[in-house]
Design an enzyme around this catalytic site. Structure first.
Site, mmCIF file in Angstrom:
data_model
loop_
_atom_site.group_PDB
_atom_site.id
_atom_site.type_symbol
_atom_site.label_atom_id
_atom_site.label_comp_id
_atom_site.label_asym_id
_atom_site.label_seq_id
_atom_site.Cartn_x
_atom_site.Cartn_y
_atom_site.Cartn_z
ATOM 1 N N MET A 30 0.998 -1.150 -0.042
ATOM 2 C CA MET A 30 0.196 -0.137 0.030
ATOM 3 C C MET A 30 1.001 1.225 0.083
ATOM 4 O O MET A 30 0.536 2.269 0.439
ATOM 5 C CB MET A 30 -1.077 -0.056 1.229
ATOM 6 C CG MET A 30 -1.978 -1.124 1.231
ATOM 7 S SD MET A 30 -3.430 -0.915 2.099
ATOM 8 C CE MET A 30 -2.756 -0.727 3.597
ATOM 9 N N LEU A 33 6.684 3.237 1.562
ATOM 10 C CA LEU A 33 7.585 2.065 1.603
ATOM 11 C C LEU A 33 8.735 2.282 2.940
ATOM 12 O O LEU A 33 9.315 3.269 2.896
ATOM 13 C CB LEU A 33 8.118 1.772 0.335
ATOM 14 C CG LEU A 33 7.098 1.348 -0.730
ATOM 15 C CD1 LEU A 33 7.921 1.014 -2.021
ATOM 16 C CD2 LEU A 33 6.183 0.288 -0.278
ATOM 17 N N HIS A 37 9.423 -3.369 3.581
ATOM 18 C CA HIS A 37 8.922 -3.731 2.124
ATOM 19 C C HIS A 37 10.116 -4.188 1.113
ATOM 20 O O HIS A 37 9.855 -4.944 0.452
ATOM 21 C CB HIS A 37 8.209 -2.340 1.560
ATOM 22 C CG HIS A 37 6.792 -1.887 2.178
ATOM 23 N ND1 HIS A 37 6.803 -1.021 2.780
ATOM 24 C CD2 HIS A 37 5.773 -2.571 2.311
ATOM 25 C CE1 HIS A 37 5.598 -0.867 3.447
ATOM 26 N NE2 HIS A 37 4.785 -1.747 3.219
#
Ligand code: AMP
Length: 282
Positions: A30, A33, A37
């Site tokens: 989503m 970051l 991630h």
């Protein structure tokens, strides 16, 4: 790195990579970051795959409109981080691109109650929205591998369940939870913590470690009680602290009877809801 807003553009690019014999690893996110991630992207690259990352703040998995409105969005910075991590393709679609009018994305899967515990209790509808978007994105990307984080243990357990039930081909790979030096699990939502709650939030990881240390020594109910008190003593508001079976996600009362035990916690640090977990056994 090539960046696409449309399904057609992305699919053409993926088809060309596949025609060259490249393996596709997909990492749905989503955005906003962080190193957690990015570690998944690096894993995918190290595994010899082309990393395809999506950034999509999926409205249908937010049960709280405040949370959706305040979810951090920083596509330019995200894009720079992804280039540096070796990401091949970025998919950053609009809501209409993911959910075109007339497309039915609803799923009909028996989740065997895994969506009814922990996050499922406190975020009604969240897992329905999450599974629908993951399935839709998998249909678009058609990856060989799907990379997800241990940080969202219940989420990947449900995704693994869906992959099995629907006989989908991507192989699920899990990356360990990346943490700040003080133990706080990295999360996009950490950006919204006030300095005071940022300082207090590492108690979550301390409580998880306390649970791991106490597992062989005291009853599960006592562990829960102590961990909830530790968190509350720092001014955070716990929603749950559960010890669950790592496969069925059912509550554990006698750890000796379960080969895998995971402690899962959710709590509010001011206006920000945080989750974390730790594998206690094996
Ligand atoms: P999100 O953007 O929060 O939806 O997360 C996208 C993916 O990154 C999910 O598979 C998460 O489990 C994973 N992830 C989030 N935080 C971390 C972290 N601290 N360490 C490792 N993976 C993470």
């Amino acid at each position: 790195m090539k960046s696409y807003k449309t399904v057609n553009g992305l699919r053409r690019s993926i088809a060309s990579l596949k025609a060259q014999g490249r393996r596709i690893a997909f990492i749905p996110t989503m955005g906003a970051l962080h190193e957690g991630h990015i570690s998944l992207v690096r894993m995918a690259v190290q595994d010899g795959c082309e990393a395809v990352v999506s950034i999509f703040v999926n409205p249908s998995q937010f049960n709280n409109q405040e949370d959706l409105a305040h979810y951090p969005r920083m596509p330019e910075k995200d894009s720079q981080l992804l280039v540096r991590a070796g990401c091949s393709l970025l998919f950053i679609p609009s809501v209409e691109e993911v959910y075109p009018p007339g497309l039915d994305v609803s799923l009909h899967i028996d989740l065997e109650g895994k969506d009814q515990v922990m996050e499922g209790v406190f975020r009604p509808g969240h897992f329905k929205g999450m599974l629908e978007v993951v399935k839709r994105l998998l249909d678009i990307v058609e990856p060989d591998f799907l990379y997800m984080g241990q940080k969202d243990f219940q989420q990947y357990s449900l995704v693994a369940h869906m992959l099995r039930m629907l006989n989908l081909s991507p192989v699920l790979r899990i990356g360990e939870t990346l943490r700040e030096p003080d133990g706080l699990a990295m999360s996009s939502r950490n950006l919204r913590l006030t300095p005071e709650f940022r300082q207090k939030a590492p108690v979550i990881f301390r409580a998880l470690n306390h649970a791991r240390a106490q597992l062989p020594l005291i009853p599960v109910s006592k562990i829960q009680e102590e961990c909830l008190s530790m968190i509350a003593a720092e001014g955070l508001k716990p929603e749950y602290f559960e010890l669950v079976d790592g496969n069925s996600l059912t509550a554990v009362s006698d750890p000796a009877r379960h080969p895998n035990v995971v402690a899962c916690v959710a709590c509010w640090a001011g206006a920000v809801r945080l989750i974390d977990n730790l594998v206690l056994k094996p």
